[in-house]
Design an enzyme around this catalytic site. Sequence first.
Site, short mmCIF file in Angstrom:
data_model
loop_
_atom_site.label_atom_id
_atom_site.label_comp_id
_atom_site.label_asym_id
_atom_site.label_seq_id
_atom_site.Cartn_x
_atom_site.Cartn_y
_atom_site.Cartn_z
N LYS A 208 8.72 8.13 46.21
CA LYS A 208 7.97 8.90 47.23
C LYS A 208 6.71 8.29 47.90
O LYS A 208 6.38 7.25 47.29
CB LYS A 208 7.77 10.33 46.65
N ARG B 159 2.42 24.85 40.33
CA ARG B 159 2.77 24.17 41.62
C ARG B 159 3.97 24.55 42.41
O ARG B 159 4.23 25.71 42.49
CB ARG B 159 2.56 22.53 41.50
N HIS C 66 7.73 19.77 35.58
CA HIS C 66 6.91 18.73 35.65
C HIS C 66 5.34 18.92 34.83
O HIS C 66 5.23 20.16 34.93
CB HIS C 66 6.32 18.61 37.25
N ARG D 228 11.45 10.52 34.78
CA ARG D 228 11.08 10.42 36.21
C ARG D 228 9.70 9.63 36.63
O ARG D 228 8.86 10.08 36.94
CB ARG D 228 10.99 11.67 36.94
N TYR E 198 -23.21 -0.10 58.94
CA TYR E 198 -23.79 1.07 59.37
C TYR E 198 -24.63 1.61 58.41
O TYR E 198 -24.76 1.87 57.24
CB TYR E 198 -22.86 2.24 59.57
N MET F 200 -14.30 1.70 59.54
CA MET F 200 -12.92 1.98 60.08
C MET F 200 -12.00 0.62 59.87
O MET F 200 -10.74 0.77 59.26
CB MET F 200 -12.72 2.38 61.28
N ASP F 201 -12.40 -0.65 60.21
CA ASP F 201 -11.51 -1.71 60.33
C ASP F 201 -12.20 -2.80 59.45
O ASP F 201 -11.61 -3.89 59.32
CB ASP F 201 -11.28 -2.25 61.76
C1 LIG Z 1 5.14 12.17 41.60
C2 LIG Z 1 6.07 12.85 40.79
C3 LIG Z 1 6.79 12.20 39.61
C4 LIG Z 1 6.35 10.70 39.22
O1 LIG Z 1 4.90 10.90 38.63
P1 LIG Z 1 4.08 9.59 38.04
O2 LIG Z 1 2.91 9.96 37.41
O3 LIG Z 1 3.86 8.42 39.49
O4 LIG Z 1 5.05 8.86 37.09
C5 LIG Z 1 7.72 12.78 38.83
N1 LIG Z 1 8.27 13.90 39.17
C6 LIG Z 1 7.63 14.72 40.23
C7 LIG Z 1 8.15 16.09 40.46
C8 LIG Z 1 6.73 14.10 41.15
O5 LIG Z 1 6.47 14.92 42.00
#
Ligand SMILES: *Cc1c(COP(=O)(O)O)cnc(C)c1O
Length: 384
Positions: free
Chosen positions: A33, A131, A163, A219, A265, A313-314
């Site tokens: 992601k 969540r 999670h 995951r 700045y 910004m840049d």
């Molecule tokens: C982002 C995410 C992960 C991976 O998390 P990490 O801490 O980057 O390993 C796994 N499962 C879900 C549902 C997530 O949102």
Amino acid sequence: MTAWVTIDLDAIAHNVAELSRRAGDASVMAVVKGDAYGHGLVPSARAALRGGAGWLGVAQLSEALQLRAAGIDAPLLTWLHAPGVDFGPAIQQGIDIGVPAVWEIEQVAEAARAAGRTARVQLKADTGLARNGAYGKDWDLLRDAAARLQAEGAVEVVGIFTHFAYADAPEHPTVLQQQQLFAERVEDAERAGLRLQVRHMSNSAATLTTPSAAWDMVRPGLAVYGLSPVPQLGDPADFGLRPAMTVTARATVAKRVPAGQGVSYGHTYVTEHETTLVDVPMGYADGVPRHASNVGPVQVAGQRFTVAGRVCMDQFVVDVGDLPVEAGEPVVLLGPGDGGEPTAQDWADAAGTISYEIVTRMSTRLPRIYVGDSAGHEAGRPVG
Ligand SMILES: *Cc1c(COP(=O)(O)O)cnc(C)c1O
């Protein structure tokens, strides 16, 4: 090039192989992601698969569809959708849909009926993160809807997942509590007649520190890119991981200024002696945090310096003292750290954030340069 991001695809493949070794019999879903945490969705996904990932995971449906459009046919899970999303393409393309609520599994089933196909879904249980995921009594409603829609043939419940809230603090009591509640949810789903092929809960931190939570699949996201999700417990190297991202810019201007010159700045930095200031063409539009003003670390000609004054910004400025530097000199913001350059963790510490945010925010306006053996696999393909 003015400023760019180099991605070592071999490091990604290596990290996945290392995570897979640690996960034992469990398979690895590489989480890609957020444009693969800033590393580039498709090339990173291919490198992860080459390293042995059996699955890919993304938050948004559009990311899953991009992977399919690139010809990636690996098992794929997407888990974050709002009402009204068009699930049709996901169902057509065999993408698993993570469902946290009855409204969603109903909409998926409706799209499946319209497509004349069975949708693959995975149930998302909230075991304490509060969540996304079905919480408390909502779990019972989701389980019942899943059993009913599976009996009808609209969906096939392939898996269940949850999670962690505190995976980065493995001794925290919620780590055990969430494992226990997850085990109850699994048992409950199986009692309802759902045949779960994949049961999974471990992110990077849990994969590295709580192997007992691996179930059928882990995951990891951050660790795929070689960063430590538990910096207080170990560096990437302590876990056998190699950071994949290096960020470099070329100085646009180097100039001598006298003592007492305010810089950038608001003049929050003032030179103490006559010195050389170097202008670095990266700023918060590129993902350099403004919170790194006066604290962000860089490496110039093998030596470490700190951002002088505010990040704009840049661009930002570095005071390199009497180091002989000219326009065009490479300035390394972050990398694996092997050559003494700062790491993403160093930037996170300086800016009061986590390494996740440092790498993920590197703007897509910075070209990604892919290196490593698997970069050859990208030849002739659009990348980034
Ligand atoms: C982002 C995410 C992960 C991976 O998390 P990490 O801490 O980057 O390993 C796994 N499962 C879900 C549902 C997530 O949102």
